[in-house]
Design a protein around this motif. Structure first.
Motif, PDB file in Angstrom:
ATOM      1  N   LEU A   1      51.902  96.007   6.249  1.00 47.98           N
ATOM      2  CA  LEU A   1      52.072  94.987   7.282  1.00 47.98           C
ATOM      3  C   LEU A   1      51.523  93.633   6.864  1.00 47.98           C
ATOM      4  O   LEU A   1      52.219  92.616   6.980  1.00 47.98           O
ATOM      5  N   PRO A   2      50.279  93.520   6.381  1.00 49.62           N
ATOM      6  CA  PRO A   2      49.812  92.189   5.990  1.00 49.62           C
ATOM      7  C   PRO A   2      50.621  91.580   4.845  1.00 49.62           C
ATOM      8  O   PRO A   2      50.814  90.362   4.799  1.00 49.62           O
ATOM      9  N   TRP A   3      51.121  92.415   3.913  1.00 47.35           N
ATOM     10  CA  TRP A   3      51.964  91.892   2.827  1.00 47.35           C
ATOM     11  C   TRP A   3      53.276  91.365   3.389  1.00 47.35           C
ATOM     12  O   TRP A   3      53.744  90.288   3.035  1.00 47.35           O
TER      13      TRP A   3
ATOM     14  N   TYR B   1      45.505  88.669  10.069  1.00 58.28           N
ATOM     15  CA  TYR B   1      45.549  87.376   9.371  1.00 58.28           C
ATOM     16  C   TYR B   1      44.696  87.422   8.110  1.00 58.28           C
ATOM     17  O   TYR B   1      45.122  86.974   7.036  1.00 58.28           O
ATOM     18  N   ALA B   2      43.472  87.926   8.239  1.00 58.74           N
ATOM     19  CA  ALA B   2      42.565  87.951   7.092  1.00 58.74           C
ATOM     20  C   ALA B   2      43.155  88.774   5.951  1.00 58.74           C
ATOM     21  O   ALA B   2      43.072  88.386   4.772  1.00 58.74           O
ATOM     22  N   ASN B   3      43.766  89.923   6.273  1.00 55.97           N
ATOM     23  CA  ASN B   3      44.377  90.753   5.239  1.00 55.97           C
ATOM     24  C   ASN B   3      45.570  90.051   4.590  1.00 55.97           C
ATOM     25  O   ASN B   3      45.765  90.120   3.370  1.00 55.97           O
TER      26      ASN B   3
ATOM     27  N   ILE C   1      54.525  87.324   3.299  1.00 57.60           N
ATOM     28  CA  ILE C   1      55.815  86.851   2.799  1.00 57.60           C
ATOM     29  C   ILE C   1      56.589  86.146   3.912  1.00 57.60           C
ATOM     30  O   ILE C   1      57.147  85.056   3.715  1.00 57.60           O
ATOM     31  N   ARG C   2      56.613  86.758   5.086  1.00 57.82           N
ATOM     32  CA  ARG C   2      57.377  86.183   6.198  1.00 57.82           C
ATOM     33  C   ARG C   2      56.876  84.791   6.571  1.00 57.82           C
ATOM     34  O   ARG C   2      57.655  83.900   6.916  1.00 57.82           O
TER      35      ARG C   2
ATOM     36  N   PHE D   1      57.880  94.929  -2.731  1.00 56.23           N
ATOM     37  CA  PHE D   1      56.528  95.470  -2.774  1.00 56.23           C
ATOM     38  C   PHE D   1      56.101  95.722  -4.223  1.00 56.23           C
ATOM     39  O   PHE D   1      56.936  96.093  -5.060  1.00 56.23           O
ATOM     40  N   PRO D   2      54.808  95.538  -4.516  1.00 52.33           N
ATOM     41  CA  PRO D   2      54.319  95.963  -5.837  1.00 52.33           C
ATOM     42  C   PRO D   2      54.427  97.477  -5.974  1.00 52.33           C
ATOM     43  O   PRO D   2      54.628  98.206  -5.001  1.00 52.33           O
ATOM     44  N   GLU D   3      54.282  97.946  -7.207  1.00 54.04           N
ATOM     45  CA  GLU D   3      54.277  99.388  -7.450  1.00 54.04           C
ATOM     46  C   GLU D   3      53.024 100.010  -6.825  1.00 54.04           C
ATOM     47  O   GLU D   3      52.002  99.335  -6.647  1.00 54.04           O
ATOM     48  N   PRO D   4      53.093 101.317  -6.457  1.00 54.61           N
ATOM     49  CA  PRO D   4      51.959 101.971  -5.796  1.00 54.61           C
ATOM     50  C   PRO D   4      50.605 101.785  -6.486  1.00 54.61           C
ATOM     51  O   PRO D   4      49.598 101.577  -5.795  1.00 54.61           O
TER      52      PRO D   4
END
Length: 465
Positions: free
Chosen positions: A105-107, A39-41, A111-112, A60-63
């Motif tokens: 996963l946190p990203w 959650y925090a991430n 979004i979800r 996703f953002p670029e690397p």
């Protein structure tokens, strides 16, 4: 005469009710939820995305930006991305391994859950993110969604353990076992394995290969649940080979498991709510609990009222036809506080309500407060009604239970008290007398006694009408 030692067996329906529990206050649970790694991430990444960050078609953002976020936010490990459910947003494609797992996963969760919005190749924080992130109820909704998604993901990961099947469904049983354990108790992983693989409630259909690998299957599942803050593992023994691995459901995990139980229709009462239910509902619910759950339910219910009030409430709930099992269970509940009820129970022996007289007699006979002289006097004065209640409670298990009662060495001959003075049975309007006499005439193994019970039932029924 000694106290009857036989307790009629209660019916044995499926034990579906979860034990009553106490939940931490909402604000405390929300504080814990907001500090769990996943959650925090997710929230940190949602804030990092402001005002906007460019994203690829995969969401996703670029690397380079991903690396910047991981370093700037000091993201903590949060497991591996779960399988997406088809929602809009990033998916775990075959090449997702190219995404830093600390970010992916946190990203995906941000979004979800709607913490981050995607539009026109850019990601931005939800407009009301900060307001919602301060609301304890919203925090718990977000956390519970993460928890349920993690549970489903872990269950999905097990699908490949048995070729040609959906895999052993271990997690629901593990979570239920941890939920039923006393608060803050630490359960050895070896005990969970034993419970899953042996005994009358063991999971059926486990192959020997899976049975031998249960510890190896369970440990990664439990580690994933630690990332969501639902489970605590003893970190001194993180691997089975290094010593006992101890598992505990956290207060937050107890909240999450309860939500799952309620969603699938399993009663999961709270102690503070359960203690307020009426005596009739309380007594009727006892047989749906496990033995430990029943003890917690009884302690919780008694703790919320004085012994005298408990006696009044139970008395009001059992003084009616068809309530023999309630009376028997009510007597066992009152037995736990009988030392405070001596004068009240003795006063009830003089009541004009036979069911209440029987209730008081049963509690006194089981209280260990009486000398043999008092036991003999109670049995002489009130023995028939005690036996009526014992037989009626045995009847609740069906005819087999009643036959067991009649043939048990502990109760042999007790039914004679009903035949010694049928006129007495006719004069006293106990609500279950006729029903008991008719049942005894149907199932009594002695034909002569069965005939006498039939005649007694006819006489009592005739005089009642």
């Amino acid at each position: 005469m000694n106290t009857p030692s036989h307790h009629p067996r209660p019916p044995d329906p499926p034990r579906v009710s979860a034990r009553p529990i106490h939940l931490h206050p909402e604000t405390q649970l929300a504080f814990s939820a907001s500090h769990c790694p996943l959650y925090a991430n997710a929230l940190a990444l949602a804030r990092w995305a402001g005002p906007t960050v460019p994203v690829t078609p995969r969401g996703f953002p670029e690397p380079p930006l991903i690396g910047e976020a991981v370093r700037a936010l000091s993201l903590r490990p949060a497991g591996l991305p779960p399988e997406p459910s088809g929602d809009a947003g990033p998916t775990r494609a075959e090449d997702l391994s190219s995404i830093d797992p600390l970010f992916a996963l946190p990203w995906w969760e941000a979004i979800r859950l709607g913490m981050v919005e995607l539009a026109a190749g850019q990601a931005r924080p939800a407009p009301d993110l900060e307001e919602r992130a301060r609301d304890p109820r919203q925090i718990l909704r977000w956390w519970n969604d993460m928890f349920e998604t993690t549970v489903e993901s872990v269950r999905g990961d097990l699908a490949g353990t048995e070729p040609g099947t959906t895999g052993p469904d271990l997690l629901p049983r593990v979570l239920r076992s941890l939920y039923e354990a006393p608060d803050r108790s630490r359960v050895p992983l070896s005990d969970l394995v034993t419970e899953l693989s042996t005994g009358p409630e063991a999971l059926s259909g486990l192959s020997d290969r899976v049975r031998h690998r249960l510890s190896d299957l369970l440990l990664p599942m439990l580690w994933q649940l630690t990332e969501i803050g639902a489970v605590h593992l003893d970190h001194r023994h993180a691997r089975p080979s290094s010593g006992p691995c101890l598992v505990r459901l956290t207060p937050l995990g107890r909240f999450g498991v309860r939500e799952i139980l309620l969603s699938v229709g399993v009663p999961a009462p709270l102690i503070e709510d359960f203690s307020r239910v009426g005596a009739a509902e309380f007594l009727d619910s006892l047989h749906s609990f496990s033995l430990d759950g029943r003890l917690i339910a009884i302690d919780s219910w008694l703790a919320a009222r004085t012994p005298a009030r408990a006696l009044r409430e139970i008395g009001g709930a059992v003084d009616r036809p068809g309530s023999a099992l309630r009376r028997w269970d009510g007597a066992k509940v009152l037995n736990l506080t009988s030392s405070h009820l001596g004068p009240h129970l003795r006063a009830l022996l003089g009541s004009e309500r036979p069911a209440l007289v029987s209730l008081a007699a049963i509690v006194l006979l089981g209280s260990r407060m009486l000398d043999q002289g008092e036991i003999d006097r109670i049995m002489e004065d009130h023995g028939p009604w005690v036996v009526v209640d014992m037989v009626a409670a045995a009847m609740s298990t069906g005819e087999i239970g009643l036959v067991d009662f009649l043939t048990s060495p502990d109760t042999a001959g007790l039914e004679t008290l009903l035949l010694d003075d049928v006129d007495r049975l006719r004069r006293v309007d106990h609500p279950d007398t006729v029903r008991v006499l008719e049942a005894l005439c149907r199932v009594h193994p002695d034909p002569d006694r069965a005939a006498r019970f039939r005649a007694a039932a006819v006489r009592v029924r005739r005089d009642r009408h």
